[in-house]
Design a protein around this motif. Structure first.
Motif, PDB file in Angstrom:
ATOM      1  N   THR A 168       1.461  -6.701   6.023  1.00 29.30           N
ATOM      2  CA  THR A 168       1.356  -5.284   5.697  1.00 29.30           C
ATOM      3  C   THR A 168       1.461  -5.120   4.186  1.00 29.30           C
ATOM      4  OG1 THR A 168       3.739  -4.897   5.794  1.00 29.30           O
ATOM      5  CG2 THR A 168       2.493  -4.686   7.860  1.00 29.30           C
ATOM      6  N   ASN A 169       1.176  -3.900   3.699  1.00 30.65           N
ATOM      7  CA  ASN A 169       1.301  -3.646   2.258  1.00 30.65           C
ATOM      8  C   ASN A 169       2.732  -3.879   1.774  1.00 30.65           C
ATOM      9  OD1 ASN A 169      -1.385  -3.033   2.083  1.00 30.65           O
ATOM     10  ND2 ASN A 169      -1.119  -0.815   1.893  1.00 30.65           N
ATOM     11  N   SER A 170       3.686  -3.465   2.563  1.00 32.27           N
ATOM     12  CA  SER A 170       5.092  -3.652   2.182  1.00 32.27           C
ATOM     13  C   SER A 170       5.447  -5.127   2.092  1.00 32.27           C
ATOM     14  CB  SER A 170       6.009  -2.955   3.204  1.00 32.27           C
ATOM     15  OG  SER A 170       5.768  -1.562   3.213  1.00 32.27           O
ATOM     16  N   GLN A 171       4.970  -5.911   3.058  1.00 29.41           N
ATOM     17  CA  GLN A 171       5.246  -7.341   3.044  1.00 29.41           C
ATOM     18  C   GLN A 171       4.559  -8.029   1.864  1.00 29.41           C
ATOM     19  OE1 GLN A 171       3.776  -8.053   7.046  1.00 29.41           O
ATOM     20  NE2 GLN A 171       5.855  -8.412   7.839  1.00 29.41           N
ATOM     21  N   ILE A 172       3.363  -7.568   1.535  1.00 28.76           N
ATOM     22  CA  ILE A 172       2.644  -8.124   0.390  1.00 28.76           C
ATOM     23  C   ILE A 172       3.391  -7.810  -0.905  1.00 28.76           C
ATOM     24  CG2 ILE A 172       0.521  -7.973  -0.981  1.00 28.76           C
ATOM     25  CD1 ILE A 172      -0.970  -7.422   1.656  1.00 28.76           C
ATOM     26  N   ALA A 173       3.848  -6.563  -1.014  1.00 26.55           N
ATOM     27  CA  ALA A 173       4.598  -6.148  -2.208  1.00 26.55           C
ATOM     28  C   ALA A 173       5.846  -7.008  -2.379  1.00 26.55           C
ATOM     29  CB  ALA A 173       4.972  -4.672  -2.100  1.00 26.55           C
ATOM     30  N   GLU A 174       6.532  -7.249  -1.272  1.00 26.82           N
ATOM     31  CA  GLU A 174       7.767  -8.035  -1.321  1.00 26.82           C
ATOM     32  C   GLU A 174       7.470  -9.490  -1.684  1.00 26.82           C
ATOM     33  OE1 GLU A 174      11.419  -9.269   1.698  1.00 26.82           O
ATOM     34  OE2 GLU A 174      10.092  -7.591   2.206  1.00 26.82           O
ATOM     35  N   GLU A 175       6.423 -10.032  -1.117  1.00 25.35           N
ATOM     36  CA  GLU A 175       6.115 -11.448  -1.352  1.00 25.35           C
ATOM     37  C   GLU A 175       5.620 -11.699  -2.770  1.00 25.35           C
ATOM     38  OE1 GLU A 175       3.617 -15.062   0.820  1.00 25.35           O
ATOM     39  OE2 GLU A 175       4.453 -13.393   1.944  1.00 25.35           O
ATOM     40  N   LEU A 176       4.879 -10.744  -3.325  1.00 27.82           N
ATOM     41  CA  LEU A 176       4.318 -10.930  -4.663  1.00 27.82           C
ATOM     42  C   LEU A 176       5.164 -10.288  -5.759  1.00 27.82           C
ATOM     43  CD1 LEU A 176       0.481 -10.361  -3.970  1.00 27.82           C
ATOM     44  CD2 LEU A 176       1.735 -12.522  -4.103  1.00 27.82           C
ATOM     45  N   PHE A 177       6.271  -9.670  -5.346  1.00 32.74           N
ATOM     46  CA  PHE A 177       7.187  -9.024  -6.305  1.00 32.74           C
ATOM     47  C   PHE A 177       6.484  -7.959  -7.135  1.00 32.74           C
ATOM     48  CE2 PHE A 177       8.705 -13.380  -5.654  1.00 32.74           C
ATOM     49  CZ  PHE A 177       9.959 -13.133  -5.103  1.00 32.74           C
ATOM     50  N   ILE A 178       5.682  -7.131  -6.446  1.00 28.99           N
ATOM     51  CA  ILE A 178       4.996  -6.031  -7.123  1.00 28.99           C
ATOM     52  C   ILE A 178       5.242  -4.749  -6.327  1.00 28.99           C
ATOM     53  CG2 ILE A 178       3.180  -7.441  -8.166  1.00 28.99           C
ATOM     54  CD1 ILE A 178       1.347  -6.735  -5.882  1.00 28.99           C
ATOM     55  N   GLY A 179       4.974  -3.600  -6.962  1.00 31.24           N
ATOM     56  CA  GLY A 179       5.220  -2.317  -6.313  1.00 31.24           C
ATOM     57  C   GLY A 179       4.215  -2.025  -5.201  1.00 31.24           C
ATOM     58  N   LEU A 180       4.625  -1.188  -4.267  1.00 34.31           N
ATOM     59  CA  LEU A 180       3.767  -0.815  -3.142  1.00 34.31           C
ATOM     60  C   LEU A 180       2.513  -0.094  -3.631  1.00 34.31           C
ATOM     61  CD1 LEU A 180       3.458  -0.766  -0.091  1.00 34.31           C
ATOM     62  CD2 LEU A 180       4.727   1.393  -0.047  1.00 34.31           C
ATOM     63  N   LYS A 181       2.674   0.743  -4.656  1.00 38.21           N
ATOM     64  CA  LYS A 181       1.532   1.457  -5.214  1.00 38.21           C
ATOM     65  C   LYS A 181       0.519   0.492  -5.816  1.00 38.21           C
ATOM     66  CE  LYS A 181       0.363   5.231  -8.379  1.00 38.21           C
ATOM     67  NZ  LYS A 181       0.870   6.227  -9.355  1.00 38.21           N
ATOM     68  N   THR A 182       1.025  -0.564  -6.447  1.00 37.96           N
ATOM     69  CA  THR A 182       0.148  -1.585  -7.043  1.00 37.96           C
ATOM     70  C   THR A 182      -0.624  -2.324  -5.952  1.00 37.96           C
ATOM     71  OG1 THR A 182       1.694  -1.898  -8.881  1.00 37.96           O
ATOM     72  CG2 THR A 182       0.081  -3.636  -8.510  1.00 37.96           C
ATOM     73  N   VAL A 183       0.064  -2.617  -4.852  1.00 35.55           N
ATOM     74  CA  VAL A 183      -0.599  -3.284  -3.716  1.00 35.55           C
ATOM     75  C   VAL A 183      -1.745  -2.425  -3.204  1.00 35.55           C
ATOM     76  CG1 VAL A 183      -0.356  -4.098  -1.343  1.00 35.55           C
ATOM     77  CG2 VAL A 183       1.453  -4.556  -3.011  1.00 35.55           C
ATOM     78  N   LYS A 184      -1.465  -1.115  -3.045  1.00 35.55           N
ATOM     79  CA  LYS A 184      -2.490  -0.202  -2.536  1.00 35.55           C
ATOM     80  C   LYS A 184      -3.701  -0.163  -3.466  1.00 35.55           C
ATOM     81  CE  LYS A 184       0.627   2.806   0.089  1.00 35.55           C
ATOM     82  NZ  LYS A 184       1.213   4.152   0.227  1.00 35.55           N
ATOM     83  N   THR A 185      -3.429  -0.228  -4.760  1.00 38.37           N
ATOM     84  CA  THR A 185      -4.528  -0.241  -5.739  1.00 38.37           C
ATOM     85  C   THR A 185      -5.365  -1.514  -5.586  1.00 38.37           C
ATOM     86  OG1 THR A 185      -3.276   1.067  -7.333  1.00 38.37           O
ATOM     87  CG2 THR A 185      -5.122  -0.222  -8.190  1.00 38.37           C
ATOM     88  N   HIS A 186      -4.671  -2.647  -5.426  1.00 36.68           N
ATOM     89  CA  HIS A 186      -5.369  -3.923  -5.237  1.00 36.68           C
ATOM     90  C   HIS A 186      -6.203  -3.901  -3.958  1.00 36.68           C
ATOM     91  CE1 HIS A 186      -3.720  -5.877  -8.648  1.00 36.68           C
ATOM     92  NE2 HIS A 186      -2.483  -6.041  -8.167  1.00 36.68           N
ATOM     93  N   VAL A 187      -5.635  -3.369  -2.893  1.00 32.03           N
ATOM     94  CA  VAL A 187      -6.347  -3.305  -1.604  1.00 32.03           C
ATOM     95  C   VAL A 187      -7.606  -2.445  -1.746  1.00 32.03           C
ATOM     96  CG1 VAL A 187      -6.254  -2.469   0.778  1.00 32.03           C
ATOM     97  CG2 VAL A 187      -4.301  -3.705  -0.186  1.00 32.03           C
ATOM     98  N   SER A 188      -7.468  -1.326  -2.427  1.00 33.80           N
ATOM     99  CA  SER A 188      -8.608  -0.435  -2.648  1.00 33.80           C
ATOM    100  C   SER A 188      -9.715  -1.143  -3.419  1.00 33.80           C
ATOM    101  CB  SER A 188      -8.155   0.816  -3.404  1.00 33.80           C
ATOM    102  OG  SER A 188      -9.260   1.661  -3.676  1.00 33.80           O
ATOM    103  N   ASN A 189      -9.320  -1.893  -4.458  1.00 30.84           N
ATOM    104  CA  ASN A 189     -10.290  -2.648  -5.264  1.00 30.84           C
ATOM    105  C   ASN A 189     -10.967  -3.734  -4.437  1.00 30.84           C
ATOM    106  OD1 ASN A 189      -9.720  -1.123  -7.531  1.00 30.84           O
ATOM    107  ND2 ASN A 189      -8.217  -2.575  -8.342  1.00 30.84           N
TER     108      ASN A 189
END
Length: 213
Positions: A168-189
């Motif tokens: 999930t986005n939350s799990q990705i954020a936790e694993e990569l040590f980045i913010g949830l908003k940043t994950v969402k931006t990456h997913v969108s891209n």
């Protein structure tokens, strides 16, 4: 047509060669100048006779039609080689075209289709049987799509890998040590660059392209 077209027939089945010969002899401008029962013999005969057109089978003993096509084209690039085979799978079609085959027909082709393809060959008009053409188009689309992930940044590829693993986005954020908003931006891209509608399609893309290991 005014000029005689010298045709060579290559097939390991005697009955197929005789059948093709019978078809072609109905045309006054077609002359059967030679025959061969395997790829190795085809290369030798082609070197001797230098026909205008070769009707080439693919699966033969000693040397395959693909290997023979490659060798003949290396020595005589002006010869038009028309593949006539029962096979239209990827393992046969693409190597044959890459080897230099000019046209590709199936053995289900009618006599008129074969004769027409020979006439078109001497006019530099290639003919690809519909089923074969569809295979080629599908393969081309796959190759084009498989290059899309090259446009991703290193971080986007990391995110895609985790999407492919079902994170999930939350799990990705936790694993990569980045913010949830940043994950969402990456997913969108990622969705935009891969030209897919949602993260499920992105996950399927990642799996199909071996990006989940």
């Amino acid at each position: 047509m005014g000029n005689t077209i010298n045709v060579m027939i290559v097939d390991d089945h005697d009955m197929v060669r005789k059948g093709l010969k019978a078809y072609l002899l109905t045309e006054s401008d077609l002359l059967i100048t030679g025959e061969a029962s395997n790829g190795k013999e085809a290369v030798t005969v082609a070197n001797e006779l230098k026909p205008d057109v070769i009707l080439m089978d693919l699966i033969m003993p000693e040397m395959t039609g693909i290997e023979a096509t490659r060798e003949i084209m290396a020595n005589h690039p002006s010869i038009k080689i028309i593949i006539i085979t029962s096979f239209y799978d990827d393992e046969q079609v693409f190597p044959a075209i890459e080897a230099g085959a000019f046209s590709y027909l199936l053995k289900t082709a009618s006599a008129d289709e074969i004769i027409s393809t020979i006439h078109k060959a001497v006019l530099d008009e290639s003919v690809i049987e519909q089923k074969v053409a569809q295979r080629m188009m599908n393969q081309l689309r796959t190759k084009q799509q498989s290059k899309l992930h090259d446009e991703l940044t290193r971080r986007e590829k990391e995110v895609l890998l985790l999407i492919g693993q079902g994170k999930t986005n939350s799990q990705i954020a936790e694993e990569l040590f980045i913010g949830l908003k940043t994950v969402k931006t990456h997913v969108s891209n990622i969705l935009s660059k891969l030209n897919v509608q949602d993260r499920t399609q992105a996950a399927v893309y990642a799996i199909r392209n071996g990006l989940t290991r």
